[in-house]
Design an enzyme around this catalytic site. Structure first.
Site, mmCIF file in Angstrom:
data_model
loop_
_atom_site.group_PDB
_atom_site.id
_atom_site.type_symbol
_atom_site.label_atom_id
_atom_site.label_comp_id
_atom_site.label_asym_id
_atom_site.label_seq_id
_atom_site.Cartn_x
_atom_site.Cartn_y
_atom_site.Cartn_z
ATOM 1 N N ASP A 230 -7.136 -1.775 -7.041
ATOM 2 C CA ASP A 230 -7.546 -2.318 -6.080
ATOM 3 C C ASP A 230 -7.990 -3.843 -6.223
ATOM 4 O O ASP A 230 -8.446 -4.133 -7.466
ATOM 5 C CB ASP A 230 -8.799 -1.573 -5.539
ATOM 6 C CG ASP A 230 -8.923 -1.869 -4.004
ATOM 7 O OD1 ASP A 230 -8.381 -1.223 -3.116
ATOM 8 O OD2 ASP A 230 -9.869 -2.903 -3.527
ATOM 9 N N TYR B 16 -15.684 -10.390 0.397
ATOM 10 C CA TYR B 16 -16.285 -8.878 0.078
ATOM 11 C C TYR B 16 -17.525 -9.195 -0.570
ATOM 12 O O TYR B 16 -18.377 -8.380 -0.640
ATOM 13 C CB TYR B 16 -15.186 -7.826 -0.684
ATOM 14 C CG TYR B 16 -14.260 -7.589 0.173
ATOM 15 C CD1 TYR B 16 -14.646 -6.444 1.368
ATOM 16 C CD2 TYR B 16 -12.920 -8.085 0.223
ATOM 17 C CE1 TYR B 16 -13.517 -5.956 2.032
ATOM 18 C CE2 TYR B 16 -12.177 -7.565 0.987
ATOM 19 C CZ TYR B 16 -12.336 -6.614 1.799
ATOM 20 O OH TYR B 16 -11.291 -6.131 2.855
ATOM 21 N N ARG C 274 -6.508 12.935 -4.549
ATOM 22 C CA ARG C 274 -7.660 12.307 -4.011
ATOM 23 C C ARG C 274 -8.955 13.188 -3.857
ATOM 24 O O ARG C 274 -10.130 13.060 -3.757
ATOM 25 C CB ARG C 274 -7.130 11.637 -2.581
ATOM 26 C CG ARG C 274 -8.299 10.971 -1.780
ATOM 27 C CD ARG C 274 -7.546 10.486 -0.671
ATOM 28 N NE ARG C 274 -8.451 9.313 0.147
ATOM 29 C CZ ARG C 274 -9.101 9.945 1.133
ATOM 30 N NH1 ARG C 274 -9.161 10.952 1.354
ATOM 31 N NH2 ARG C 274 -9.901 8.779 1.779
ATOM 32 N N ARG D 201 -2.434 7.243 1.365
ATOM 33 C CA ARG D 201 -3.027 8.489 1.931
ATOM 34 C C ARG D 201 -2.003 9.031 2.740
ATOM 35 O O ARG D 201 -1.948 10.133 3.234
ATOM 36 C CB ARG D 201 -4.328 8.278 2.615
ATOM 37 C CG ARG D 201 -5.459 8.272 1.998
ATOM 38 C CD ARG D 201 -6.765 7.623 2.817
ATOM 39 N NE ARG D 201 -6.310 6.081 2.994
ATOM 40 C CZ ARG D 201 -7.039 5.292 3.550
ATOM 41 N NH1 ARG D 201 -8.055 5.535 4.265
ATOM 42 N NH2 ARG D 201 -6.559 4.049 3.940
ATOM 43 N N ARG E 122 0.804 -1.193 -0.171
ATOM 44 C CA ARG E 122 0.181 0.043 0.025
ATOM 45 C C ARG E 122 0.922 1.060 -0.119
ATOM 46 O O ARG E 122 0.430 2.319 0.617
ATOM 47 C CB ARG E 122 -0.973 -0.005 1.243
ATOM 48 C CG ARG E 122 -2.010 -0.920 1.145
ATOM 49 C CD ARG E 122 -2.965 -0.648 0.269
ATOM 50 N NE ARG E 122 -4.268 -1.499 0.511
ATOM 51 C CZ ARG E 122 -5.386 -1.123 1.321
ATOM 52 N NH1 ARG E 122 -5.406 0.384 1.302
ATOM 53 N NH2 ARG E 122 -6.527 -1.754 1.495
HETATM 54 O O1 CP3 Z 1 -0.003 -1.304 -2.583
HETATM 55 C C1 CP3 Z 1 -0.350 -0.409 -3.243
HETATM 56 O O2 CP3 Z 1 0.040 0.650 -2.993
HETATM 57 C C2 CP3 Z 1 -1.161 -0.570 -4.435
HETATM 58 C C3 CP3 Z 1 -2.670 -0.122 -4.354
HETATM 59 C C4 CP3 Z 1 -3.363 -1.137 -3.645
HETATM 60 C C5 CP3 Z 1 -4.627 -0.528 -3.222
HETATM 61 N N1 CP3 Z 1 -5.445 -1.481 -2.600
HETATM 62 C C6 CP3 Z 1 -5.074 0.861 -3.160
HETATM 63 C C7 CP3 Z 1 -6.114 1.336 -2.170
HETATM 64 C C8 CP3 Z 1 -3.638 -2.351 -3.336
HETATM 65 C C9 CP3 Z 1 -2.322 -3.497 -3.459
HETATM 66 C C10 CP3 Z 1 -4.805 -2.755 -2.610
HETATM 67 C C11 CP3 Z 1 -5.247 -4.146 -2.157
HETATM 68 C C12 CP3 Z 1 -6.214 -4.198 -1.488
HETATM 69 N N2 CP3 Z 1 -7.627 -3.554 -1.275
HETATM 70 C C13 CP3 Z 1 -6.614 -5.246 -0.538
HETATM 71 C C14 CP3 Z 1 -5.488 -6.299 -0.197
HETATM 72 C C15 CP3 Z 1 -4.137 -5.648 0.935
HETATM 73 C C16 CP3 Z 1 -4.722 -5.401 2.236
HETATM 74 O O3 CP3 Z 1 -4.341 -4.200 2.489
HETATM 75 O O4 CP3 Z 1 -5.133 -6.278 2.888
HETATM 76 C C17 CP3 Z 1 -7.627 -5.018 0.295
HETATM 77 C C18 CP3 Z 1 -8.388 -6.018 1.209
HETATM 78 C C19 CP3 Z 1 -8.353 -4.291 -0.558
HETATM 79 C C20 CP3 Z 1 -9.766 -3.729 -0.250
HETATM 80 C C21 CP3 Z 1 -9.905 -2.244 0.032
HETATM 81 N N3 CP3 Z 1 -9.558 -1.101 -0.679
HETATM 82 C C22 CP3 Z 1 -10.102 -1.600 1.430
HETATM 83 C C23 CP3 Z 1 -10.327 -2.453 2.822
HETATM 84 C C24 CP3 Z 1 -10.127 -0.361 1.445
HETATM 85 C C25 CP3 Z 1 -10.546 0.571 2.343
HETATM 86 C C26 CP3 Z 1 -9.710 0.703 3.518
HETATM 87 C C27 CP3 Z 1 -8.443 1.747 3.290
HETATM 88 O O5 CP3 Z 1 -7.200 1.490 3.480
HETATM 89 O O6 CP3 Z 1 -8.962 2.844 2.838
HETATM 90 C C28 CP3 Z 1 -9.619 -0.113 -0.055
HETATM 91 C C29 CP3 Z 1 -9.424 1.428 -0.484
HETATM 92 C C30 CP3 Z 1 -8.060 1.650 -1.132
HETATM 93 N N4 CP3 Z 1 -7.405 0.925 -1.996
HETATM 94 C C31 CP3 Z 1 -7.313 2.746 -0.650
HETATM 95 C C32 CP3 Z 1 -6.136 2.642 -1.594
HETATM 96 C C33 CP3 Z 1 -4.908 3.556 -1.641
HETATM 97 C C34 CP3 Z 1 -7.690 3.925 -0.122
HETATM 98 C C35 CP3 Z 1 -8.577 4.778 -0.805
HETATM 99 C C36 CP3 Z 1 -8.637 6.362 -0.315
HETATM 100 O O7 CP3 Z 1 -9.248 6.551 0.461
HETATM 101 O O8 CP3 Z 1 -7.856 6.921 -1.008
#
Ligand code: CP3
Length: 351
Positions: A80, A157, A44, A35, A31
């Site tokens: 994502d 999910y 964003r 943010r 990740r």
């Molecule tokens: O690693 C990276 O930088 C690449 C991008 C990436 C995102 N999500 C961007 C994202 C990757 C590899 C993911 C994977 C992902 N997404 C997982 C597996 C990894 C983990 O963390 O367990 C899961 C379970 C998700 C599902 C998901 N997407 C959730 C639960 C959330 C909300 C929680 C959160 O962190 O805000 C997201 C949103 C998300 N995906 C964001 C980002 C940068 C945040 C979005 C924002 O508010 O800008």
């Protein structure tokens, strides 16, 4: 190695995954595009989450941010795991402060009729376009990691319809309607294989599978519900690119996961490095396992803790990373200190 324009190519990650000797471990953070970076927050403010994912120029800019700003050795595609359920026909929303919401989750056989194994070029072409653009912009500075969610985590999910600490409804679905669950898992697997193969064709240098909710399953349930599908995905990809499995919490399955033929295993901070190495064997690269919350420590403490981790894993068949995604409240200079400590350790061991 130089590319055609004479820049140094950074292939530490790929060499480490293939088991080749390197001067130091590569470092990146799960990740890492997100943010905690003010540059991410600017985009964003202007664009919605899926708009950022679906616009190749934006996905490219966000993917490159951590490479440019904190100097990681690998880029990971900005996207994502939930774009796959979306491509399979489910609506996915990302709601601020609530996380992902799927308003019409899968509960019954008739719900399953709403899902399909799509043509990935019709539904996810924007990802492949982004990969091509990112590869061009990276120009060899770092390899590009493609990714997908593992089938069990995506089922969580698709059935629960939102984030959860226990995913009890998703588990109950597997226990009450096992045939339906396995049909859905197979559809996700078929989609994921086509999706990852197309990511590789577009230019992804390696692939990581995120099984973020593996640790909610008992060892026996993991072998029935998650591992068989991970196996199929690894088998389909491993001769094309190195494959990393990150099954958070599934320390009990490290031996089985190593046996899939994957090149790398991600581990979280709840297992000792020596124990993980013993379980996984010597023919696989380990990746991890810094507690993301420890990045909030004062920088001198953080650096000491990172050095401890590096000493425990040693150089060779090891990728420095966190044990899960970076938290949004981590100061950028702390993230940079994590990366710098790995690079400094590399210089120190070379002496
Ligand atoms: O690693 C990276 O930088 C690449 C991008 C990436 C995102 N999500 C961007 C994202 C990757 C590899 C993911 C994977 C992902 N997404 C997982 C597996 C990894 C983990 O963390 O367990 C899961 C379970 C998700 C599902 C998901 N997407 C959730 C639960 C959330 C909300 C929680 C959160 O962190 O805000 C997201 C949103 C998300 N995906 C964001 C980002 C940068 C945040 C979005 C924002 O508010 O800008």
């Amino acid at each position: 190695m130089n590319n055609c324009e004479g820049y140094d190519m950074n292939d530490l990650l790929l060499r480490t995954l293939r088991g080749e000797a390197t001067s130091r471990p590569p470092v990146w953070m799960m990740r890492q595009a997100g943010r905690y970076l003010p540059e991410y927050m600017v985009l964003r403010e202007k664009y919605g989450f899926f708009e950022r994912c679906q616009t190749p120029e934006l996905a490219c800019e966000i993917t490159l941010q951590p490479v440019d700003i904190i100097g990681v050795d690998a880029a990971i595609l900005f996207s994502d795991i939930l774009v796959v359920p979306q491509a399979m026909g489910l609506e996915v929303q990302l709601i601020e402060s609530k996380g992902p919401v799927l308003p019409e989750p899968i509960k019954t056989r008739s719900d399953l009729q709403r899902v399909r194994v799509p043509d990935v070029h019709e539904t996810l072409q924007y990802v492949f376009d982004a990969i091509q653009l990112i590869k061009k912009e990276l120009n060899g500075r770092a390899p590009l990691i493609g990714f997908a969610g593992a089938p069990w985590t995506l089922l969580c999910y698709m059935v629960q319809g939102k984030g959860s600490k226990t995913f009890d409804e998703a588990k109950a679905f597997c226990y009450i309607q096992p045939d339906l669950a396995h049909e859905l898992l197979q559809m996700i697997t078929d989609t994921t294989i086509a999706y990852l193969k197309a990511q590789v064709k577009a230019g992804a240098d390696t692939i990581q599978l995120f099984d973020s909710w593996a640790g909610l399953l008992s060892p026996e349930d993991f072998s029935n519900i998650s591992l068989p599908y991970i196996k199929q995905i690894v088998a389909a990809l491993k001769d094309e690119v190195p494959v990393i499995i990150f099954a958070k919490g599934a320390w009990y399955a490290l031996e089985d996961m190593a046996a899939t033929g994957a090149h790398g295993l991600g581990i979280d901070w709840c297992i000792k490095p020596e124990l993980a190495r013993k379980a996984a064997g010597n023919n696989i690269t380990l990746q991890g396992n810094f507690d993301p919350a420890k990045l909030l420590s004062p920088i001198p403490v953080l650096k000491k803790e990172v050095s401890k981790m590096l000493n425990a894993f040693g150089n060779g068949r090891y990728i420095a990373n966190l044990g899960h995604g970076i938290l949004p409240n981590v100061p950028v200079d702390h993230a940079r200190a994590f990366v710098d400590t790995v690079k400094e350790w590399g210089i120190a061991i070379a002496k």
